[in-house]
Design a protein around this motif. Structure first.
Motif, PDB file in Angstrom:
ATOM      1  N   GLN A   1      -1.421   7.298  17.811  1.00 29.65           N
ATOM      2  CA  GLN A   1      -2.506   8.235  17.526  1.00 29.65           C
ATOM      3  C   GLN A   1      -2.801   8.324  16.027  1.00 29.65           C
ATOM      4  O   GLN A   1      -3.594   9.174  15.603  1.00 29.65           O
ATOM      5  CB  GLN A   1      -2.155   9.622  18.065  1.00 29.65           C
ATOM      6  N   ASP A   2      -2.181   7.478  15.229  1.00 31.35           N
ATOM      7  CA  ASP A   2      -2.386   7.498  13.783  1.00 31.35           C
ATOM      8  C   ASP A   2      -3.213   6.311  13.324  1.00 31.35           C
ATOM      9  O   ASP A   2      -3.158   5.238  13.932  1.00 31.35           O
ATOM     10  CB  ASP A   2      -1.038   7.434  13.058  1.00 31.35           C
ATOM     11  N   ALA A   3      -3.926   6.526  12.251  1.00 33.35           N
ATOM     12  CA  ALA A   3      -4.543   5.403  11.563  1.00 33.35           C
ATOM     13  C   ALA A   3      -3.469   4.679  10.759  1.00 33.35           C
ATOM     14  O   ALA A   3      -2.473   5.281  10.350  1.00 33.35           O
ATOM     15  CB  ALA A   3      -5.641   5.903  10.633  1.00 33.35           C
ATOM     16  N   MET A   4      -3.672   3.390  10.561  1.00 32.91           N
ATOM     17  CA  MET A   4      -2.715   2.615   9.785  1.00 32.91           C
ATOM     18  C   MET A   4      -3.468   1.693   8.832  1.00 32.91           C
ATOM     19  O   MET A   4      -4.657   1.429   9.026  1.00 32.91           O
ATOM     20  CB  MET A   4      -1.801   1.818  10.716  1.00 32.91           C
ATOM     21  N   GLY A   5      -2.766   1.236   7.820  1.00 34.29           N
ATOM     22  CA  GLY A   5      -3.448   0.394   6.855  1.00 34.29           C
ATOM     23  C   GLY A   5      -2.502  -0.400   5.993  1.00 34.29           C
ATOM     24  O   GLY A   5      -1.282  -0.338   6.151  1.00 34.29           O
ATOM     25  N   TRP A   6      -3.105  -1.146   5.076  1.00 34.44           N
ATOM     26  CA  TRP A   6      -2.371  -1.989   4.152  1.00 34.44           C
ATOM     27  C   TRP A   6      -2.852  -1.729   2.726  1.00 34.44           C
ATOM     28  O   TRP A   6      -4.046  -1.557   2.488  1.00 34.44           O
ATOM     29  CB  TRP A   6      -2.585  -3.465   4.482  1.00 34.44           C
ATOM     30  N   PHE A   7      -1.882  -1.746   1.828  1.00 32.00           N
ATOM     31  CA  PHE A   7      -2.134  -1.677   0.395  1.00 32.00           C
ATOM     32  C   PHE A   7      -1.393  -2.848  -0.251  1.00 32.00           C
ATOM     33  O   PHE A   7      -0.553  -3.481   0.378  1.00 32.00           O
ATOM     34  CB  PHE A   7      -1.595  -0.365  -0.191  1.00 32.00           C
ATOM     35  N   ARG A   8      -1.711  -3.111  -1.495  1.00 29.94           N
ATOM     36  CA  ARG A   8      -0.980  -4.142  -2.225  1.00 29.94           C
ATOM     37  C   ARG A   8      -0.852  -3.748  -3.686  1.00 29.94           C
ATOM     38  O   ARG A   8      -1.661  -2.974  -4.215  1.00 29.94           O
ATOM     39  CB  ARG A   8      -1.669  -5.502  -2.100  1.00 29.94           C
ATOM     40  N   GLN A   9       0.186  -4.304  -4.311  1.00 27.09           N
ATOM     41  CA  GLN A   9       0.408  -4.044  -5.724  1.00 27.09           C
ATOM     42  C   GLN A   9       0.871  -5.327  -6.401  1.00 27.09           C
ATOM     43  O   GLN A   9       1.910  -5.884  -6.050  1.00 27.09           O
ATOM     44  CB  GLN A   9       1.445  -2.943  -5.932  1.00 27.09           C
ATOM     45  N   ALA A  10       0.068  -5.778  -7.332  1.00 22.47           N
ATOM     46  CA  ALA A  10       0.409  -6.961  -8.117  1.00 22.47           C
ATOM     47  C   ALA A  10       1.180  -6.532  -9.360  1.00 22.47           C
ATOM     48  O   ALA A  10       1.060  -5.393  -9.799  1.00 22.47           O
ATOM     49  CB  ALA A  10      -0.863  -7.702  -8.508  1.00 22.47           C
ATOM     50  N   PRO A  11       1.971  -7.439  -9.930  1.00 16.22           N
ATOM     51  CA  PRO A  11       2.748  -7.096 -11.128  1.00 16.22           C
ATOM     52  C   PRO A  11       1.859  -6.569 -12.244  1.00 16.22           C
ATOM     53  O   PRO A  11       0.829  -7.172 -12.561  1.00 16.22           O
ATOM     54  CB  PRO A  11       3.383  -8.437 -11.515  1.00 16.22           C
ATOM     55  N   GLY A  12       2.222  -5.428 -12.791  1.00 17.49           N
ATOM     56  CA  GLY A  12       1.482  -4.852 -13.905  1.00 17.49           C
ATOM     57  C   GLY A  12       0.208  -4.140 -13.508  1.00 17.49           C
ATOM     58  O   GLY A  12      -0.546  -3.687 -14.385  1.00 17.49           O
ATOM     59  N   LYS A  13      -0.049  -4.041 -12.208  1.00 16.00           N
ATOM     60  CA  LYS A  13      -1.276  -3.388 -11.749  1.00 16.00           C
ATOM     61  C   LYS A  13      -0.947  -2.213 -10.839  1.00 16.00           C
ATOM     62  O   LYS A  13       0.160  -2.103 -10.312  1.00 16.00           O
ATOM     63  CB  LYS A  13      -2.158  -4.394 -11.004  1.00 16.00           C
ATOM     64  N   GLU A  14      -1.933  -1.354 -10.649  1.00 16.34           N
ATOM     65  CA  GLU A  14      -1.753  -0.214  -9.756  1.00 16.34           C
ATOM     66  C   GLU A  14      -1.864  -0.668  -8.295  1.00 16.34           C
ATOM     67  O   GLU A  14      -2.498  -1.686  -7.995  1.00 16.34           O
ATOM     68  CB  GLU A  14      -2.807   0.855 -10.049  1.00 16.34           C
ATOM     69  N   ARG A  15      -1.272   0.114  -7.419  1.00 12.58           N
ATOM     70  CA  ARG A  15      -1.399  -0.167  -6.003  1.00 12.58           C
ATOM     71  C   ARG A  15      -2.861  -0.006  -5.594  1.00 12.58           C
ATOM     72  O   ARG A  15      -3.523   0.945  -6.003  1.00 12.58           O
ATOM     73  CB  ARG A  15      -0.519   0.791  -5.203  1.00 12.58           C
TER      74      ARG A  15
END
Length: 122
Positions: free
Chosen positions: A31-45
């Motif tokens: 019943q929840d939404a789900m997702g993806w994030f990413r974080q590269a070196p030296g950068k914000e998520r």
């Protein structure tokens, strides 16, 4: 204990494909939404993609539209991220997130996994 565990990362050449998985445990996320994030070196998520509990709505970052596809299997309590036509700039640690609504996922989510590394070599 609620856990989100990502898998499927690795090293791939430019133009290649990978499929990430995020398996949830501890309770049902059907019943929840789900997702993806990413974080590269030296950068914000940064946000990558999200999907509603039913799979009826999906949103993507402009940088991945047309190349990445988010899907889910509620029976398996798992969300996937199919990544095609990978570029060097897709290299990052990819995190799975979950929250009550897709808007809340987009803003940062309530539950997080530990991440899986994706490296795209040119």
């Amino acid at each position: 204990q609620v856990q989100l565990v990502e898998s499927g990362g690795g090293l791939v050449q430019t133009g290649g494909s990978l499929r990430l998985s995020c398996a949830a445990s501890g309770r049902s996320f059907a019943q929840d939404a789900m997702g993806w994030f990413r974080q590269a070196p030296g950068k914000e998520r940064e946000f990558v993609a999200a999907i509603t509990w039913s799979g009826g709505s999906r949103i993507y970052a402009d940088s991945v539209k047309g190349r990445f596809t988010i899907t889910r299997d509620n029976a398996k309590n798992t969300v996937y991220l199919q990544m095609n036509s990978l570029k060097a700039e897709d290299t990052a640690l990819y995190y799975c997130a979950a929250a009550v609504t897709i808007a809340r996922v987009f803003r940062g989510g309530d539950y997080w996994g530990q991440g899986t590394q994706v490296t795209v070599s040119s």
